[in-house]
Enzyme design. Structure first.
Site, PDB file in Angstrom:
ATOM      1  N   ALA A   1       7.947 -11.801 -12.819  1.00  0.00           N
ATOM      2  CA  ALA A   1       9.203 -11.107 -12.530  1.00  0.00           C
ATOM      3  C   ALA A   1      10.371 -12.094 -12.500  1.00  0.00           C
ATOM      4  O   ALA A   1      11.416 -11.848 -13.114  1.00  0.00           O
ATOM      5  CB  ALA A   1       9.093 -10.364 -11.194  1.00  0.00           C
ATOM      6  N   GLY A   2      10.204 -13.209 -11.813  1.00  0.00           N
ATOM      7  CA  GLY A   2      11.305 -14.156 -11.652  1.00  0.00           C
ATOM      8  C   GLY A   2      11.603 -14.953 -12.906  1.00  0.00           C
ATOM      9  O   GLY A   2      12.766 -15.157 -13.265  1.00  0.00           O
TER      10      GLY A   2
ATOM     11  N   HIS B   1      -9.618  -5.665  -3.769  1.00  0.00           N
ATOM     12  CA  HIS B   1     -10.229  -5.742  -5.085  1.00  0.00           C
ATOM     13  C   HIS B   1     -11.742  -5.775  -4.939  1.00  0.00           C
ATOM     14  O   HIS B   1     -12.278  -6.573  -4.192  1.00  0.00           O
ATOM     15  CB  HIS B   1      -9.742  -7.009  -5.789  1.00  0.00           C
TER      16      HIS B   1
ATOM     17  N   ARG C   1     -10.318   0.985  -7.834  1.00  0.00           N
ATOM     18  CA  ARG C   1     -10.632  -0.152  -6.981  1.00  0.00           C
ATOM     19  C   ARG C   1     -10.971   0.235  -5.541  1.00  0.00           C
ATOM     20  O   ARG C   1     -11.897  -0.310  -4.963  1.00  0.00           O
ATOM     21  CB  ARG C   1      -9.426  -1.089  -6.939  1.00  0.00           C
TER      22      ARG C   1
ATOM     23  N   GLU D   1       5.985  -7.864  -7.519  1.00  0.00           N
ATOM     24  CA  GLU D   1       5.150  -7.534  -6.360  1.00  0.00           C
ATOM     25  C   GLU D   1       5.954  -7.561  -5.074  1.00  0.00           C
ATOM     26  O   GLU D   1       5.589  -6.926  -4.075  1.00  0.00           O
ATOM     27  CB  GLU D   1       3.962  -8.505  -6.268  1.00  0.00           C
TER      28      GLU D   1
ATOM     29  N   LEU E   1       1.046  -6.854 -14.101  1.00  0.00           N
ATOM     30  CA  LEU E   1       1.739  -7.655 -15.101  1.00  0.00           C
ATOM     31  C   LEU E   1       2.820  -6.805 -15.744  1.00  0.00           C
ATOM     32  O   LEU E   1       3.942  -7.250 -15.991  1.00  0.00           O
ATOM     33  CB  LEU E   1       0.749  -8.156 -16.152  1.00  0.00           C
TER      34      LEU E   1
END
Lengths: 248, 645
Positions: B46-47, B268, B333, B432, B448
């Site tokens: 993202a950054g 997870h 999950r 996130e 992603l």
């Protein structure tokens, strides 16, 4: 098991360093090497001593942060393994272990086992990219890439930028690191337009940073945790020669 | 209390909303962009993508990361893949289907407008990454390959062996490097944000600590974008990198940014089980493994054995295939995680005993190896199998893997509107770090996608839209708000270094808060347990500030100090997570409440009362935050009960 650790201590880039000796006991074979150092450090803090500084982050072998020379080998004795993925079952009870930072002039020591690897970033800034604007891309399936070419580009692209190649090289060369990026982008159709300028600019930056030249010792490929092979260096040299005689 | 939050999303047909909104947004003239300064904190997907794109557009960007290089951000470790509604496989995928799967996967706790936009943009991300030279897997035709992933019934996941996050991050890092070379982005590595500067209700900068020499500095700008990842490390043991932290987001929260759905954390199912008390993190095995591996445990505790080979076929319970015949080993999950935990709670676990319990189930590839051959399996999962062998000393080609659930992702995060702006004017949050698109559970291969959608394609527009309405302007370094923020940082560091009765290393407290959260606020939650947990936070914080021991000084490289500061924030966030979990009286997404399950023991959602985003405002007292609710309205999808039977 019990181990004797000889660890390089250095308070800052200018100060001289030395080895300190630590005896660690009750080391479990299922611990990772860095977990063994964590336990050592927690003990040091409790006893008012400065813990040993070392770089780490993901601890699953992919971020490239960890960087220890263990018994003379970057990332230690195990093939294709970063320090964080090295487990104590590789050592034996009573063993003497020597732990040092990367020894490369272009990677000055920050503190203890931590080095400054920003030279690698600057090499990539010199040309390790494809100049494409956000939003200016054609459909992903417009250009087919043969599977074997894509696979070779991928294996070159798996470099984690840890610096072990330069640390292992008798000439402290960054050739394997540079060549991995040259091969990754140079193999793909997307990387062709800038192929000539890329190889020249990245190699010029490598020289400027003070890394040595490849001297064909192949220590880099033995140390590389991602098993990138020196065939890439040959390819890079070919690309450099090619850049003087071909326009694209 | 309970003031309605406004998401600022457009109205009208769902498929036109983002197009319409982009047209409605104000633009900054290209010649004027260089007058504006933008701070981007974090260099993950993202950054990195946001800083690169904003720099390319012509803004003056400052990019910060605590790691020594932007390439080390934890996005690098994402294994499995990235979804996109390309329908290259001609199996009936579409933007609508990806949107529907994402909102359903999130158990109907995310916004329709945001989620649709995410699905819409997914296709551009693949194009962008391919153009950058991201070496995605390809078919022999030379075209892009796809696989089905984590419960999806179409093959829409693009991947680069088991290293998709690495390859996408390196793509964004390359784009960032190009802008650094061009001079539009200034990079500050080994620099950690420790405070937000807010002036007249608007975010105007950050205070940082240079991690090499300890220097405290202020950086001012016209707006601030936080791309600082998730807070899974609050649990101590998680699949996050050791450095992952909530500090930037938590500083913003303390300044008035609402924290949304903090209890929505993802567990997870396929991680390597803990081996001992000194474990520092848990390693994820990509859940793509569930495509070819079969999950099983002994049928009864009497059948437990040290080796899988000693348990005969008739003593094996393929519990996911048995309980969920339609989806089998590919159930989402949360369902796979809870089922594995239940099996271990029934004393049917496998592997070594840790604290008297075998915490693990098998993930068995023997059938797939017989069917497809070892080389086909090696091609798909080679690096994952090697990683597993290195850690455990066992080869999955010969004996089944052992897996157990671990904290992996935070769906909760800073509350943002449709423009990804937090409740502080001029403060944006992406990836996130925000709460926006995954609801109460995230589909595999969607993290992603969201990080890059936010960074490449959304926040560059919404930052422009914000800046177009504000004059560019410098803030003097001696401005009272700047000086205050710098003083706060210095005071806090001084406190961390000088605890009155210093005796425990920071990790002592991190393990404690982690244990509370794992026991009471993970996949199964009990209201009485949560109340017990809540009582433990204030005394634990008191003890921390009294007894934390940080050696060394603030004016040098000091990793103990870095960790202590981050743990102090987890001690506050942890309480908010439990408060939120207690407030949410339903089973939803990744978590089940013991008091809200069906007769068959499956999770029971409560749409009538809990179809809202819980956005918490800091009140000055960590134990008494103020709850604001954003009601979720579903115009296009009908919240259905998930059934994977």
């Amino acid at each position: 098991m019990n181990l004797t650790l000889n660890i390089w201590r250095q308070s800052d880039p200018e100060s001289p360093g030395n080895f300190d000796v630590f005896n660690v006991s009750d080391v479990s074979p299922d611990m990772s090497f860095l977990e063994m150092l964590d336990v050592l450090n927690e003990g040091l803090i409790v006893h008012d001593e400065e813990p040993v500084a070392f770089d780490y982050d993901c601890r699953e072998g992919i971020c490239g942060a960890c960087s220890l020379v263990i018994n003379g080998s970057p990332h230690g004795p195990q093939k294709a393994t970063t320090t964080c993925q090295l487990y104590m079952r590789e050592f034996s009870d009573g063993e003497e272990v020597w732990i040092e930072p990367w020894r490369v002039g272009a990677f000055p020591v920050v503190r203890d086992l931590v080095v400054d690897r920003s030279a690698y970033d600057r090499i990539l800034q010199a040309g390790g990219f494809v100049s494409v604007r956000t939003g200016a891309a054609p459909d992903g399936n417009t250009i087919p890439v043969p599977k074997d070419v894509a696979d070779r580009a991928f294996t070159s692209a798996t470099c984690i930028g840890c610096g072990a190649c330069a640390a292992a090289c008798p000439s402290a060369s960054a050739s394997l690191f540079v060549a991995a990026k040259i091969s990754h982008l140079g193999l793909l159709p997307q990387g062709q337009t800038e192929r000539n300028s890329r190889v020249r600019m990245m190699l010029a930056q490598m020289d400027k940073e003070g890394f040595g030249h490849c001297s064909n010792h192949a220590e880099c490929q033995s140390a590389c945790p991602k098993e990138i092979d020196i065939g890439r260096i040959a390819r890079m040299n070919r690309d450099l020669g090619r850049s003087f005689i071909r326009r694209t | 209390m309970n003031a309605e939050l406004v998401a600022n999303d457009p109205t009208g047909p769902l498929e036109n909303r983002w197009t319409k909104h982009r047209f409605d947004m104000a633009l900054v003239n290209p010649a004027n962009r260089k007058k504006y300064q933008v701070i981007v904190v974090g260099t993950g997907l993202a950054g990195g993508s946001a800083a690169a794109t904003l720099g390319e557009m012509g803004y003056q960007v400052k990019s910060f990361c605590f790691q020594d290089s932007p390439r080390r951000a934890h996005s690098i470790a994402a294994q499995g893949g990235i979804n996109a509604a390309k329908n290259y496989q001609n199996d009936g995928d579409s933007v609508w289907r990806l949107f529907y799967d994402t909102i359903k996967g999130g158990d109907f706790r995310s916004r329709e407008s945001n989620t649709y936009r995410l699905a819409e943009i997914s296709v551009n991300i693949i194009d962008q990454a391919v153009a950058q030279g991201v070496p995605f897997a390809r078919e022999y035709s030379g075209l892009l390959a796809n696989r089905s992933f984590g419960g999806a019934q179409v093959s829409r996941t693009f991947y680069a062996r088991g290293q998709t996050g690495q390859q996408l991050l390196l793509g964004a890092y390359q784009a960032l490097n190009r802008q650094i070379a061009a001079g539009s982005v200034t990079l500050f590595p080994r620099t950690e944000m420790l405070e937000l500067i807010v002036i007249d209700g608007r975010a105007r900068g950050i205070v940082t600590r240079n991690l090499v020499d300890g220097k405290i500095e202020s950086h001012t700008a016209d707006c601030v974008v936080l791309c600082t990842g998730g807070y899974g490390n609050a649990y101590y043991l998680s699949t996050n990198a050791k450095g992952c932290n909530t500090s930037a987001a938590w500083r913003a929260h303390r300044h008035g940014a609402y924290f949304a759905n903090p209890c929505f954390t993802q567990i997870h199912p396929t991680c390597i089980p803990q081996s001992g008390a000194y474990q520092s993190k848990l390693t994820l095995m990509s859940e793509s493994l569930r495509n070819d591996g079969r999950v099983w445990a002994p049928i009864a505790s009497a059948a437990q054995a040290d080796n899988a080979a000693d348990i005969s076929e008739d003593q094996r319970d393929y519990f996911l295939e048995r309980r969920y015949p339609a989806f089998g080993n590919l159930v989402p999950r949360d369902i796979a995680s809870r089922a594995a935990k239940e099996v271990c709670d029934e004393n049917r676990g496998v592997g070594p005993e840790v604290n008297g319990k075998r915490l693990g189930v098998y993930l068995d590839f023997s059938e797939a190896i017989d069917r497809l051959g070892e080389s086909a399996i090696r091609e798909r999962y080679g690096n994952l199998f090697e990683m597993y062998e290195r850690i455990t000393g066992e080869s999955p080609y010969r004996t089944p893997m052992r897996i157990y659930p671990a904290i992996h992702y935070a769906m909760g995060g800073l509350w943002v509107d449709y423009n990804l702006m937090t409740s502080i004017d001029g403060l944006f949050a992406t990836g996130e770090c925000n709460f926006s698109d995954h609801g109460a559970n995230r589909l595999g291969a969607s993290a992603l996608m969201q990080g890059l959608a936010d960074g490449y394609f959304i926040v560059p527009y919404s930052v422009g839209n914000f800046l177009a309405r504000h004059q560019a302007g410098d803030i003097a370094n001696d401005h009272a708000a700047v000086a205050d923020a710098v003083r706060n940082v210095r005071d806090r560091i001084k406190r961390l270094l000088n605890a009155p009765d210093a005796k425990h290393p920071p990790e002592y407290f991190h393990r404690k808060v982690g244990q509370i959260l794992w026991d009471h606020c993970s996949m199964t939650r009990d209201p009485a347990d949560l109340r017990t947990a809540l009582k433990q936070f204030p005394p634990l914080r008191d003890q921390f500030w009294r007894e934390v021991k940080v050696t060394g000084s603030g004016e040098a490289f000091n990793q103990t100090l870095e960790r202590a500061g981050r743990i102090a924030d987890f001690l506050e966030l942890g309480e908010l997570m439990c408060l939120d979990a207690l407030d949410r009286e339903e089973s939803c997404g990744s978590h089940a409440r013991t008091d809200h399950v069906t007769a068959e023991g499956e999770a029971k959602r409560d749409d009538e009362n809990y179809s809202y985003v819980a956005a918490w405002e800091f009140s000055g007292d960590c134990s008494a935050p103020i709850l604001h609710k954003e009601q979720l309205r579903f115009e296009f999808v009908h919240p259905s009960v998930r059934s994977y039977k």
